[in-house]
Design an enzyme around this catalytic site. Structure first.
Site, PDB file in Angstrom:
ATOM      1  N   THR A   1       2.846  23.708  -1.922  1.00 12.48           N
ATOM      2  CA  THR A   1       4.146  23.429  -2.517  1.00 12.48           C
ATOM      3  C   THR A   1       5.149  24.445  -1.973  1.00 12.48           C
ATOM      4  O   THR A   1       5.001  25.649  -2.198  1.00 12.48           O
ATOM      5  CB  THR A   1       4.090  23.530  -4.046  1.00 12.48           C
ATOM      6  OG1 THR A   1       3.137  22.582  -4.536  1.00 12.48           O
ATOM      7  CG2 THR A   1       5.449  23.242  -4.662  1.00 12.48           C
TER       8      THR A   1
ATOM      9  N   LYS B   1       7.597  16.649  -4.408  1.00 11.89           N
ATOM     10  CA  LYS B   1       6.628  17.511  -5.084  1.00 11.89           C
ATOM     11  C   LYS B   1       7.320  18.441  -6.072  1.00 11.89           C
ATOM     12  O   LYS B   1       6.785  18.739  -7.141  1.00 11.89           O
ATOM     13  CB  LYS B   1       5.844  18.331  -4.053  1.00 11.89           C
ATOM     14  CG  LYS B   1       4.781  19.273  -4.663  1.00 11.89           C
ATOM     15  CD  LYS B   1       3.692  18.496  -5.381  1.00 11.89           C
ATOM     16  CE  LYS B   1       2.684  19.411  -6.081  1.00 11.89           C
ATOM     17  NZ  LYS B   1       1.872  20.219  -5.155  1.00 11.89           N
TER      18      LYS B   1
ATOM     19  N   LYS C   1       5.108  30.583  -9.114  1.00  9.51           N
ATOM     20  CA  LYS C   1       5.514  30.242  -7.753  1.00  9.51           C
ATOM     21  C   LYS C   1       6.158  28.848  -7.698  1.00  9.51           C
ATOM     22  O   LYS C   1       7.272  28.686  -7.198  1.00  9.51           O
ATOM     23  CB  LYS C   1       4.298  30.308  -6.828  1.00  9.51           C
ATOM     24  CG  LYS C   1       4.597  30.083  -5.343  1.00  9.51           C
ATOM     25  CD  LYS C   1       4.333  28.660  -4.888  1.00  9.51           C
ATOM     26  CE  LYS C   1       2.881  28.279  -4.996  1.00  9.51           C
ATOM     27  NZ  LYS C   1       2.622  26.914  -4.438  1.00  9.51           N
TER      28      LYS C   1
END
Length: 321
Positions: A110, A185, A253
């Site tokens: 990602t 995503k 993150k």
């Protein structure tokens, strides 16, 4: 965007493809195993020795990757973040410089869309194809070759990567340009992170009202308040089992990326911000390596409550006044 559902795993096995799978974590190991099961030659690479040894015992190639780099067809990069992706591709021991022209890199971490576009430009300069291909589905689906992949790239990249995509994914969402997969995503991670935090908040709130985790999981999946994340992660809390299928550390993150993109777009994302703070609190409690369902421990700590599987230390149990 086009969608490919239930791709045939046998179609890609008619010709053996040489694949390097770099990153053998919870997701990467399953992805590499799915490619191996489809009949391809697969080199499983990781900084940790144990998963590499286990993968070789499973049937993975044992020769050094450096000896066959020019022969590879596909390089799957399934690492934690953008920094690791860039290091794998272009670091001191980066693999791109050793690949033959026309090899395709399938990048699954990602990352921000701009980062994906930058990686494509650098790969293109080396004559290497690049597929922006973040994944979703969890470790079980990765092991079963049933992932959903949100991919952006050229027709040539998709064609070259097809054997790996066929082996790893049940559904491939095909976007036209690199960066589009990462954008999609980000949307998915916004929802997923918020849903996990909401599950933990709702389950622990219910416990303060005498609703046990078992009752919660019996009732809510039959009601409008359910979600895939609730049904998948809730049982981890009820069992007191935080074996990491997806770690707490992933979410600061991922939701950080979402927040950065939102800020650049001047878009307010308060629910994302709230979920991010709870994951940061969980990491600060030392829970970073636990399953992401362990975010429930943040709520339990704040109300002085003992969760299933935890030793009681004078704290309140579910329903206790």
């Amino acid at each position: 965007m086009t969608t490919t559902k239930e791709r045939s795993k046998q179609a890609s096995a008619t010709s053996i493809t040489k694949i390097a799978a770099i990153g053998l974590g919870a997701m990467g190991y399953g992805m590499a195993s799915s490619c191996l099961r489809a009949g391809h030659s697969v080199w499983g690479i990781d900084l940790a020795v144990d998963p590499m040894q286990r993968f070789r015992a499973l049937g993975g190639e044992s020769t050094e990757l450096s000896d066959v780099a020019r022969e590879l067809d596909i390089v799957i990069v399934s690492v934690l973040n953008a920094n690791q992706t860039e290091s794998v591709l272009f670091g001191d021991a980066g693999i791109v410089s050793r690949l033959a022209p026309g090899t395709v890199v399938v990048a699954c971490a990602t990352v921000a869309p701009d980062f994906a576009r930058a990686m494509e430009r650098r790969c293109d300069e080396a004559g290497v194809l690049y597929l922006d291909a973040p994944i979703s589905g969890g470790s079980v689906k990765a092991a079963n070759g049933q992932l959903s992949i949100m991919a952006g790239g050229s027709d040539s990249a998709f064609e070259k990567a097809a054997p790996a995509l066929d082996a790893m994914a049940e559904t491939v969402f095909r976007f036209g340009a690199v960066g589009a997969g990462s954008a999609m995503k980000a949307v998915n991670q916004m929802l997923a992170g918020v849903h996990i935090a909401a599950m933990a908040e709702a389950m622990t709130f219910g416990m303060t009202q005498g609703v046990t985790p078992e009752t919660f999981l019996k009732v809510i999946p039959e009601c409008a308040g359910t979600s895939w994340m609730l049904e998948n992660r809730g049982p981890h809390v009820a069992a007191g089992d935080y074996t990491p299928h997806s770690q707490i550390n992933i979410w600061p993150k991922d939701l950080g990326i979402v927040s950065d993109i939102a800020r650049e777009a001047k878009f307010s994302a308060p629910l994302t911000a709230a979920a991010l703070q709870q994951f940061l609190a969980a990491a600060g409690m030392g829970l970073g390596a636990e399953d992401d369902a362990a975010i429930a421990k943040v709520y339990a700590r704040n109300v002085g409550m003992t969760l299933p599987g935890e030793e009681s230390s004078g704290q309140k149990t579910p329903g206790e006044e």
